[in-house]
Design an enzyme around this catalytic site. Structure first.
Site, short mmCIF file in Angstrom:
data_model
loop_
_atom_site.label_atom_id
_atom_site.label_comp_id
_atom_site.label_asym_id
_atom_site.label_seq_id
_atom_site.Cartn_x
_atom_site.Cartn_y
_atom_site.Cartn_z
N ILE A 1 17.20 -21.95 24.73
CA ILE A 1 17.86 -21.09 23.72
C ILE A 1 19.15 -20.46 24.26
CG2 ILE A 1 16.57 -18.96 24.29
CD1 ILE A 1 16.45 -18.45 21.20
N ARG B 1 30.64 -24.26 24.84
CA ARG B 1 30.31 -25.36 25.73
C ARG B 1 30.34 -24.87 27.18
NH1 ARG B 1 27.67 -30.02 26.69
NH2 ARG B 1 28.92 -31.87 26.21
N TYR C 1 20.27 -38.41 35.08
CA TYR C 1 20.09 -37.65 33.84
C TYR C 1 19.62 -38.57 32.71
CZ TYR C 1 21.55 -35.40 29.45
OH TYR C 1 21.59 -34.91 28.17
N GLN D 1 18.48 -29.83 32.60
CA GLN D 1 19.60 -29.88 33.54
C GLN D 1 20.52 -30.90 32.86
OE1 GLN D 1 22.41 -30.43 35.24
NE2 GLN D 1 21.47 -32.23 36.14
N TYR E 1 15.12 -32.97 40.74
CA TYR E 1 14.98 -31.79 39.87
C TYR E 1 15.27 -32.16 38.41
CZ TYR E 1 15.80 -27.32 37.66
OH TYR E 1 15.74 -26.26 36.79
N HIS F 1 28.70 -33.17 21.74
CA HIS F 1 29.16 -32.15 20.80
C HIS F 1 29.55 -30.91 21.59
CE1 HIS F 1 24.79 -32.38 20.98
NE2 HIS F 1 24.80 -31.05 21.02
N ALA G 1 15.87 -27.57 26.39
CA ALA G 1 16.06 -27.22 27.80
C ALA G 1 16.30 -28.47 28.63
CB ALA G 1 14.83 -26.49 28.33
N LYS H 1 16.10 -38.71 30.62
CA LYS H 1 16.07 -38.57 29.16
C LYS H 1 15.43 -39.80 28.50
CE LYS H 1 18.10 -34.57 28.05
NZ LYS H 1 17.60 -33.60 27.08
N THR I 1 19.81 -38.32 23.74
CA THR I 1 21.25 -38.33 23.99
C THR I 1 21.88 -39.72 23.94
OG1 THR I 1 22.85 -38.09 25.81
CG2 THR I 1 20.57 -38.23 26.44
P1 NDP Z 1 23.23 -26.48 28.08
O1 NDP Z 1 23.37 -26.98 29.47
O2 NDP Z 1 24.28 -25.62 27.49
O3 NDP Z 1 21.84 -25.67 27.95
C1 NDP Z 1 20.69 -26.08 28.64
C2 NDP Z 1 19.60 -25.05 28.44
O4 NDP Z 1 18.43 -25.46 29.17
C3 NDP Z 1 19.94 -23.64 28.94
O5 NDP Z 1 19.37 -22.69 28.07
C4 NDP Z 1 19.26 -23.60 30.30
O6 NDP Z 1 18.96 -22.29 30.74
C5 NDP Z 1 17.98 -24.35 29.95
N1 NDP Z 1 17.26 -24.85 31.13
C6 NDP Z 1 17.75 -25.59 32.14
N2 NDP Z 1 16.78 -25.84 33.05
C7 NDP Z 1 15.66 -25.24 32.59
C8 NDP Z 1 14.33 -25.11 33.09
N3 NDP Z 1 13.96 -25.65 34.25
N4 NDP Z 1 13.42 -24.43 32.34
C9 NDP Z 1 13.79 -23.83 31.17
N5 NDP Z 1 15.03 -23.90 30.68
C10 NDP Z 1 15.96 -24.60 31.37
O7 NDP Z 1 22.99 -27.77 27.16
P2 NDP Z 1 23.42 -28.02 25.63
O8 NDP Z 1 23.11 -26.84 24.83
O9 NDP Z 1 24.77 -28.63 25.60
O10 NDP Z 1 22.42 -29.22 25.24
C11 NDP Z 1 21.11 -28.95 24.75
C12 NDP Z 1 20.22 -30.16 24.98
O11 NDP Z 1 20.75 -31.29 24.31
C13 NDP Z 1 20.07 -30.57 26.43
O12 NDP Z 1 18.76 -31.09 26.59
C14 NDP Z 1 21.08 -31.70 26.60
O13 NDP Z 1 20.68 -32.56 27.64
C15 NDP Z 1 20.99 -32.35 25.24
N6 NDP Z 1 22.18 -33.03 24.75
C16 NDP Z 1 23.38 -32.36 24.71
C17 NDP Z 1 24.49 -32.96 24.16
C18 NDP Z 1 25.81 -32.27 24.11
O14 NDP Z 1 26.83 -32.96 23.89
N7 NDP Z 1 25.88 -30.95 24.26
C19 NDP Z 1 24.41 -34.34 23.59
C20 NDP Z 1 23.08 -34.91 23.63
C21 NDP Z 1 22.02 -34.27 24.19
P3 NDP Z 1 20.06 -21.38 31.55
O15 NDP Z 1 20.96 -20.81 30.48
O16 NDP Z 1 19.21 -20.39 32.23
O17 NDP Z 1 20.80 -22.32 32.46
P1 GDR Z 2 29.01 -36.30 29.48
O1 GDR Z 2 30.01 -35.05 29.38
O2 GDR Z 2 28.88 -36.82 30.85
O3 GDR Z 2 29.45 -37.26 28.40
O4 GDR Z 2 27.61 -35.62 29.10
P2 GDR Z 2 31.18 -34.54 30.32
O5 GDR Z 2 32.02 -33.66 29.48
O6 GDR Z 2 30.66 -34.01 31.61
O7 GDR Z 2 31.99 -35.90 30.67
C1 GDR Z 2 32.61 -36.69 29.67
C2 GDR Z 2 33.50 -37.73 30.32
O8 GDR Z 2 34.63 -37.08 30.91
C3 GDR Z 2 34.86 -37.64 32.19
N1 GDR Z 2 35.58 -36.68 33.04
C4 GDR Z 2 35.11 -35.49 33.48
N2 GDR Z 2 33.92 -34.87 33.23
C5 GDR Z 2 33.74 -33.63 33.79
N3 GDR Z 2 32.60 -32.98 33.54
N4 GDR Z 2 34.69 -33.04 34.59
C6 GDR Z 2 35.88 -33.65 34.86
O9 GDR Z 2 36.72 -33.11 35.57
C7 GDR Z 2 36.11 -34.93 34.26
N5 GDR Z 2 37.16 -35.79 34.28
C8 GDR Z 2 36.83 -36.84 33.54
C9 GDR Z 2 33.47 -37.97 32.72
O10 GDR Z 2 33.55 -38.91 33.80
C10 GDR Z 2 32.82 -38.53 31.46
O11 GDR Z 2 33.12 -39.88 31.31
C11 GDR Z 2 27.50 -34.68 28.04
C12 GDR Z 2 26.36 -33.71 28.40
O12 GDR Z 2 26.36 -32.67 27.45
C13 GDR Z 2 25.02 -34.42 28.36
O13 GDR Z 2 23.98 -33.46 28.51
C14 GDR Z 2 24.87 -35.12 27.00
O14 GDR Z 2 23.66 -35.83 26.96
C15 GDR Z 2 26.04 -36.06 26.77
O15 GDR Z 2 27.25 -35.32 26.82
C16 GDR Z 2 25.97 -36.75 25.42
#
Ligand code: NDP
Ligand code: GDR
Length: 354
Positions: free
Chosen positions: A13, A196, A161, A93, A105, A191, A91, A165, A137
């Protein structure tokens, strides 16, 4: 009685999606519960406005419980106490590059954590009553087998990762088939939003450009400029999560915009918002992005941000979600970049060390 109770439990959350989903569900009249991890400082910044009184963290429509995806008994305790009607498992990593450093982890949280949560539902005897959403994802498609990707596209994960998943995706399908659970995978493409996480590429770009514009930073250092992603707005995507749990039968859905853009393009559009046109010069690790007017170097490539295995191109086909859920994205790529840039300009003006 359970038909009329609308009680949601959200893991993750405090994250980007968790915060928007909590807002959305409270607005719909749900009682919202969230699992938060114990941290040495507050990790509730994104949801502090949802407290009944944010000044003293007074809880009301949103109730928080300590728990962790690595601790089964905490999950059983929370579910047994809250008796949720819907569970959203967000939730994780969630950083792909970090998962290469924290692979074990990441598997504990992102893979085993999901089965712990599903088993906790069974232990509490709620498997026929709870609707379950799994944050799957587009990273599952990894080294893509077809373009665009839909629900039938084979998976080819490219990181610890994505491998974790992938386990969660299949355990959700398995528990749906084995126990007749209402469980769905939302295969969400990237998204973003002003909320973010700071080290994902879009947010890193908008934060850095805001700082460069205000004179607090010299250069933006990035990894692979040519990676392409299907980027939507998180606000649109949490609605899709909810819609998946409001159907007669559980299913898996791709959620995406149907457009793909490179990291390079994101940089260009974001700099344009502060009046700078970027021209690219050089090749590979020596490539730089310069201010077309002054020739000042503003973007550099740093190999430290490269990944051992990369996902080059993602492009989603969300036509099943459009047809069955009536879901469509509402925010364009350009408007997403504007939203994030405006928010980071405001933030950095107020607090340059943010
Ligand atoms: P975030 O990294 O912003 O949030 C992750 C959340 O998980 C945080 O609340 C974090 O807590 C919590 N968390 C991490 N480790 C644990 C643990 N061991 N136990 C309990 N809670 C934990 O991710 P997003 O909101 O961007 O994404 C949400 C979900 O959707 C994730 O599962 C992500 O992998 C997935 N996803 C995201 C996409 C994206 O583009 N954003 C696309 C597709 C899938 P804390 O705040 O304490 O770190
Ligand atoms: P992604 O997101 O790996 O798609 O996972 P991220 O924004 O980390 O990377 C997107 C692309 O950008 C390239 N890149 C960099 N990425 C980061 N983080 N930092 C940099 O400096 C940089 N330069 C270039 C990366 O190589 C990659 O190709 C996100 C996460 O939210 C996941 O949890 C989720 O599942 C997927 O999106 C859909």
């Amino acid at each position: 009685m359970d038909q009329v109770r609308r009680v949601a439990l959200i893991t993750g959350i405090t994250g980007q999606d968790g915060s928007y989903l909590a807002e959305f569900l409270i607005e719909k009249g749900y009682e919202v519960h969230g699992i938060i991890r114990r941290a040495s400082s507050f990790n509730t910044t994104r949801i502090q406005h949802l407290y009944d009184d944010p000044k003293c963290h007074k809880q009301g429509k949103m109730q928080l419980h300590y728990g962790d995806m690595t601790d089964s008994s905490s999950l059983v305790k929370v579910i047994s106490k809250v008796q949720p009607t819907e569970i959203y498992n967000l939730a994780a990593q969630s950083h792909v590059k970090v998962s290469f450093e924290l692979s074990e982890y990441t598997a504990e949280v992102d893979a085993v954590g999901t089965v712990r949560l599903l088993d906790a539902i069974n232990t509490c005897g709620l498997e026929k009553k709870v609707k379950f959403y799994q944050a799957s994802t587009s990273e599952l498609y990894g080294k893509v087998k077809e373009v665009p990707q839909n629900e039938k596209t084979p998976f080819y994960p490219r990181s610890p990762y994505a491998c974790a998943k992938m386990y969660s995706y299949w355990i959700v399908v398995n528990y749906r088939e084995a126990y007749n659970m209402y469980a769905c995978n939302g295969i969400l493409f990237n998204h973003e939003s002003p909320r973010r996480g700071e080290n994902f590429v879009t947010r890193k770009i908008t934060r850095s450009i805001a700082k460069i514009h205000l004179g607090f930073q010299e250069v933006l250092e990035l990894g692979n400029l040519d990676a392409k992603r299907d980027w939507g707005h998180a606000k649109d995507y949490v609605k899709a999560m909810w819609l998946m749990l409001q159907q007669n039968t559980p299913d898996d859905y791709v959620i995406a915009t149907g457009e793909t853009h490179s990291v390079r393009e994101f940089v260009e559009v974001a700099f344009k918002i502060v009046g700078i046109t970027i021209k690219w010069d050089g090749k590979d690790v020596n490539e730089v992005g310069k201010d077309a007017k002054s020739d000042r170097i503003l973007v550099k490539v740093n190999p430290k941000y490269f990944r051992p295995t990369e996902v080059d191109l993602l492009l989603g086909d969300a036509s099943k979600a459009e047809e069955k859920l009536g879901w469509k994205p509402t925010v364009s790529f350009q408007d997403l970049v504007i939203d994030m840039m405006q928010a980071d300009l405001e933030l950095m003006k107020k607090n340059p060390v943010a």
